[in-house]
Each structure stands twice: as C-alpha cells, then as structure tokens.
Design a protein around this motif. Structure first.
Motif, PDB file in Angstrom:
ATOM      1  N   PHE A  76      26.791  39.543  69.516  1.00  0.00           N
ATOM      2  CA  PHE A  76      25.816  38.889  68.651  1.00  0.00           C
ATOM      3  C   PHE A  76      25.329  39.873  67.604  1.00  0.00           C
ATOM      4  CE2 PHE A  76      25.895  36.685  72.646  1.00  0.00           C
ATOM      5  CZ  PHE A  76      25.939  35.360  72.273  1.00  0.00           C
ATOM      6  N   GLY A  77      24.878  39.338  66.475  1.00  0.00           N
ATOM      7  CA  GLY A  77      24.414  40.188  65.391  1.00  0.00           C
ATOM      8  C   GLY A  77      25.574  40.835  64.654  1.00  0.00           C
ATOM      9  N   ILE A  78      25.292  41.951  64.000  1.00  0.00           N
ATOM     10  CA  ILE A  78      26.314  42.650  63.228  1.00  0.00           C
ATOM     11  C   ILE A  78      26.599  44.023  63.825  1.00  0.00           C
ATOM     12  CG2 ILE A  78      26.946  43.573  60.966  1.00  0.00           C
ATOM     13  CD1 ILE A  78      25.238  41.390  59.690  1.00  0.00           C
ATOM     14  N   GLU A  79      25.636  44.926  63.759  1.00  0.00           N
ATOM     15  CA  GLU A  79      25.879  46.284  64.255  1.00  0.00           C
ATOM     16  C   GLU A  79      26.201  46.290  65.742  1.00  0.00           C
ATOM     17  OE1 GLU A  79      22.796  48.989  63.198  1.00  0.00           O
ATOM     18  OE2 GLU A  79      22.967  48.594  61.054  1.00  0.00           O
ATOM     19  N   SER A  80      25.472  45.489  66.514  1.00  0.00           N
ATOM     20  CA  SER A  80      25.734  45.426  67.954  1.00  0.00           C
ATOM     21  C   SER A  80      27.116  44.844  68.230  1.00  0.00           C
ATOM     22  CB  SER A  80      24.655  44.584  68.640  1.00  0.00           C
ATOM     23  OG  SER A  80      24.922  44.451  70.015  1.00  0.00           O
ATOM     24  N   ALA A  81      27.519  43.846  67.455  1.00  0.00           N
ATOM     25  CA  ALA A  81      28.830  43.221  67.647  1.00  0.00           C
ATOM     26  C   ALA A  81      29.958  44.191  67.315  1.00  0.00           C
ATOM     27  CB  ALA A  81      28.943  41.967  66.782  1.00  0.00           C
ATOM     28  N   ILE A  82      29.788  44.953  66.239  1.00  0.00           N
ATOM     29  CA  ILE A  82      30.796  45.945  65.861  1.00  0.00           C
ATOM     30  C   ILE A  82      30.927  47.002  66.957  1.00  0.00           C
ATOM     31  CG2 ILE A  82      31.292  47.823  64.238  1.00  0.00           C
ATOM     32  CD1 ILE A  82      30.016  46.020  62.051  1.00  0.00           C
ATOM     33  N   CYS A 103      39.021  38.449  72.312  1.00  0.00           N
ATOM     34  CA  CYS A 103      38.545  37.433  71.385  1.00  0.00           C
ATOM     35  C   CYS A 103      37.031  37.350  71.400  1.00  0.00           C
ATOM     36  CB  CYS A 103      39.158  36.073  71.706  1.00  0.00           C
ATOM     37  SG  CYS A 103      38.968  35.556  73.435  1.00  0.00           S
ATOM     38  N   SER A 104      36.488  36.718  70.345  1.00  0.00           N
ATOM     39  CA  SER A 104      35.046  36.562  70.241  1.00  0.00           C
ATOM     40  C   SER A 104      34.719  35.447  69.259  1.00  0.00           C
ATOM     41  CB  SER A 104      34.389  37.865  69.781  1.00  0.00           C
ATOM     42  OG  SER A 104      32.985  37.729  69.688  1.00  0.00           O
ATOM     43  N   PHE A 105      33.518  34.867  69.411  1.00  0.00           N
ATOM     44  CA  PHE A 105      32.973  33.977  68.402  1.00  0.00           C
ATOM     45  C   PHE A 105      32.511  34.775  67.177  1.00  0.00           C
ATOM     46  CE2 PHE A 105      32.133  31.023  71.995  1.00  0.00           C
ATOM     47  CZ  PHE A 105      32.540  29.837  71.417  1.00  0.00           C
ATOM     48  N   ASN A 106      32.162  36.023  67.383  1.00  0.00           N
ATOM     49  CA  ASN A 106      31.523  36.830  66.350  1.00  0.00           C
ATOM     50  C   ASN A 106      32.562  37.464  65.429  1.00  0.00           C
ATOM     51  OD1 ASN A 106      30.347  39.415  65.197  1.00  0.00           O
ATOM     52  ND2 ASN A 106      28.514  38.525  66.120  1.00  0.00           N
ATOM     53  N   VAL A 127      44.461  40.057  69.329  1.00  0.00           N
ATOM     54  CA  VAL A 127      43.102  39.736  68.902  1.00  0.00           C
ATOM     55  C   VAL A 127      43.052  38.273  68.486  1.00  0.00           C
ATOM     56  CG1 VAL A 127      41.251  40.237  67.259  1.00  0.00           C
ATOM     57  CG2 VAL A 127      42.711  42.099  68.096  1.00  0.00           C
ATOM     58  N   GLY A 128      41.989  37.598  68.907  1.00  0.00           N
ATOM     59  CA  GLY A 128      41.844  36.189  68.569  1.00  0.00           C
ATOM     60  C   GLY A 128      40.404  35.810  68.276  1.00  0.00           C
ATOM     61  N   VAL A 129      40.253  34.567  67.861  1.00  0.00           N
ATOM     62  CA  VAL A 129      38.954  33.997  67.529  1.00  0.00           C
ATOM     63  C   VAL A 129      38.702  32.825  68.459  1.00  0.00           C
ATOM     64  CG1 VAL A 129      37.678  32.706  65.760  1.00  0.00           C
ATOM     65  CG2 VAL A 129      39.062  34.672  65.103  1.00  0.00           C
ATOM     66  N   ILE A 130      37.444  32.697  68.903  1.00  0.00           N
ATOM     67  CA  ILE A 130      37.039  31.526  69.670  1.00  0.00           C
ATOM     68  C   ILE A 130      36.274  30.613  68.729  1.00  0.00           C
ATOM     69  CG2 ILE A 130      35.730  30.673  71.645  1.00  0.00           C
ATOM     70  CD1 ILE A 130      35.997  33.465  72.842  1.00  0.00           C
ATOM     71  N   SER A 131      36.563  29.317  68.777  1.00  0.00           N
ATOM     72  CA  SER A 131      35.904  28.404  67.852  1.00  0.00           C
ATOM     73  C   SER A 131      35.605  27.068  68.522  1.00  0.00           C
ATOM     74  CB  SER A 131      36.800  28.160  66.627  1.00  0.00           C
ATOM     75  OG  SER A 131      36.174  27.284  65.723  1.00  0.00           O
ATOM     76  N   SER A 132      34.385  26.574  68.285  1.00  0.00           N
ATOM     77  CA  SER A 132      34.035  25.231  68.743  1.00  0.00           C
ATOM     78  C   SER A 132      33.961  24.270  67.564  1.00  0.00           C
ATOM     79  CB  SER A 132      32.691  25.256  69.489  1.00  0.00           C
ATOM     80  OG  SER A 132      31.683  25.777  68.662  1.00  0.00           O
ATOM     81  N   GLY A 133      34.277  24.772  66.391  1.00  0.00           N
ATOM     82  CA  GLY A 133      34.333  23.970  65.173  1.00  0.00           C
ATOM     83  C   GLY A 133      35.179  24.732  64.168  1.00  0.00           C
ATOM     84  N   VAL A 134      35.810  24.027  63.247  1.00  0.00           N
ATOM     85  CA  VAL A 134      36.742  24.730  62.368  1.00  0.00           C
ATOM     86  C   VAL A 134      36.744  24.120  60.973  1.00  0.00           C
ATOM     87  CG1 VAL A 134      38.719  23.284  63.021  1.00  0.00           C
ATOM     88  CG2 VAL A 134      39.113  25.587  62.163  1.00  0.00           C
ATOM     89  N   SER A 135      36.868  24.984  59.983  1.00  0.00           N
ATOM     90  CA  SER A 135      37.088  24.568  58.613  1.00  0.00           C
ATOM     91  C   SER A 135      38.541  24.912  58.286  1.00  0.00           C
ATOM     92  CB  SER A 135      36.141  25.320  57.677  1.00  0.00           C
ATOM     93  OG  SER A 135      36.486  25.077  56.337  1.00  0.00           O
ATOM     94  N   SER A 148      41.275  30.270  70.114  1.00  0.00           N
ATOM     95  CA  SER A 148      40.922  29.511  71.305  1.00  0.00           C
ATOM     96  C   SER A 148      39.884  28.468  70.904  1.00  0.00           C
ATOM     97  CB  SER A 148      40.372  30.454  72.383  1.00  0.00           C
ATOM     98  OG  SER A 148      40.041  29.732  73.551  1.00  0.00           O
ATOM     99  N   PHE A 149      40.301  27.200  70.909  1.00  0.00           N
ATOM    100  CA  PHE A 149      39.453  26.109  70.457  1.00  0.00           C
ATOM    101  C   PHE A 149      38.831  25.358  71.625  1.00  0.00           C
ATOM    102  CE2 PHE A 149      42.443  26.008  66.740  1.00  0.00           C
ATOM    103  CZ  PHE A 149      41.505  26.207  65.748  1.00  0.00           C
ATOM    104  N   ASN A 150      37.629  24.831  71.413  1.00  0.00           N
ATOM    105  CA  ASN A 150      37.135  23.778  72.290  1.00  0.00           C
ATOM    106  C   ASN A 150      38.138  22.630  72.183  1.00  0.00           C
ATOM    107  OD1 ASN A 150      35.747  21.561  73.392  1.00  0.00           O
ATOM    108  ND2 ASN A 150      33.776  22.399  72.806  1.00  0.00           N
ATOM    109  N   TYR A 151      38.604  22.117  73.305  1.00  0.00           N
ATOM    110  CA  TYR A 151      39.735  21.182  73.292  1.00  0.00           C
ATOM    111  C   TYR A 151      39.495  19.950  72.427  1.00  0.00           C
ATOM    112  CZ  TYR A 151      37.399  17.947  76.501  1.00  0.00           C
ATOM    113  OH  TYR A 151      36.541  17.039  77.064  1.00  0.00           O
TER     114      TYR A 151
END
Length: 201
Positions: A76-82, A103-106, A127-135, A148-151
């Motif tokens: 979460f956040g920026i510096e902590s996530a990095i 993977c991460s949402f962040n 490395v991957g991305v977790i997403s519950s919504g997508v553009s 990794s998507f919410n199904y």
C-alpha cells in the motif's frame, strides 16, 4: 491449465503447514505476504490480522522441497510498496530452489519488481498484476508476465489483447464448478485459483 490453491489449505490459510499440505494436490500455491508490525515479511492477507504470531515467509522458503509459489504482495502507498517489493525480491533470491510468480495490486510494487528483474542476471522470476477491474490497454506499457483477474471480469476482448502480448491470464477465486469449466473450456485461460479445504488434504 494450472490449478492453484488459494492461500494453501483455506481453513489454515497462509500457514506453513497449510501451504505444504496443499502441495500434495496442487502444482502451485498462492500465498499472501505483507509486513507485520515489525516490518518482517509474514504470511498474512488482512491488515487487521497482521501480528507477531504470523509465520515468516522465510521460514516457508527454507523448506528444501522445490515449491511453485504465487506470492500476492499486499503493498500500500508508494514508498512502503516500493520497499516491500524490494524486500520480497531480496528474500526469494536467497532461495532459488523454488519457482516464483510475484504479483500485487499496487503498481509501484509491481514496477519496482520489474526494475529489479531487468537489472538482474542471476535469477529470473515472473511478475504480474492482480486486478478486480480493468481498462482495455492498461497493461500495454508494463513488462509483465501475467495478470490475475477476479473471475467475473474475464472477457474475450481482454483475453485476446493479452494473448497478443504473450501475457498469461489467471482467475480468482473460482470456487464454483461452472465457473471453473467456463475458465477452462470457454475462455481457455492459463490457470485458476480456488479454495481447497484441508479436510481433503
């Protein structure tokens, strides 16, 4: 299509024994990692459940038998996530006998892991991305290996775009049998993540 145990055995989720037991039936196990209150890397999903009793990621990785782990990094956040992305990568580099899907949402966490991987010549992790919504097109500029998507947001247009970029697609949490069949036969995705009860472990 690969089957992935969600948090190990779900009634003992994110515990070392629950994860080890899940490998008796699954080729891959998804786990959650975050900082505890002492900024140690622990197996834990919910922020309000982080404490000094959570088991350490490193204690899991010390097991000799090779494991295929999908690590969902709760950043979460920026510096902590990095920093969390850096710390997880530094930890797994100490244990190269396992296979890792990080993977991460962040986005800051993901970008940091991509940066480290591009500079590393010693060890490769995915490395991957977790997403519950997508553009549509949101992943075009990321050098990721999987999403990794919410199904319930899986859609053919999304899948086609990702396939052209050679990006794998996983879906979570596919507990319903009809959902599993749709993911495998209708959408033909690369993997499904679902709960596994230790009563059958």
């Amino acid at each position: 299509m690969i089957h992935i145990a969600h948090r190990g055995c779900i009634d003992r989720e994110n515990t070392i024994q629950g994860i080890i037991d899940a490998f008796q039936q699954f080729p891959c196990v998804e786990i959650d990692v975050r900082y505890n209150t002492k900024r140690q890397l622990v197996l834990c999903h919910d922020r309000e459940k982080r404490n000094l009793e959570n088991e350490l990621l490193e204690d899991l990785l010390k097991h000799d038998k090779p494991m295929n782990l999908m690590i969902d990094i709760k950043a979460f956040g920026i510096e902590s996530a990095i920093q969390l992305g850096k710390d997880v990568v530094q930890m797994i580099l100490k244990y190269p006998n396992h296979t890792y899907e990080l993977c991460s949402f962040n986005e800051y966490c993901v970008l940091e892991m991509i940066r480290i991987r591009e500079q590393s010549e010693l060890f490769i992790f995915h490395v991957g991305v977790i997403s519950s919504g997508v553009s549509i097109g949101m992943f075009n500029d990321l050098s990721i290996d999987f999403v990794s998507f919410n199904y319930d947001i899986i859609h053919e247009e999304i899948l086609n775009r990702l396939k052209t970029q050679n990006i794998k697609v996983y879906a979570w949490v596919c507990n319903d049998e009809m959902v599993k069949k749709d993911m495998e036969y209708k959408y033909m995705i690369d993997g499904i993540i679902y709960d596994y009860d230790s009563g059958s472990c």
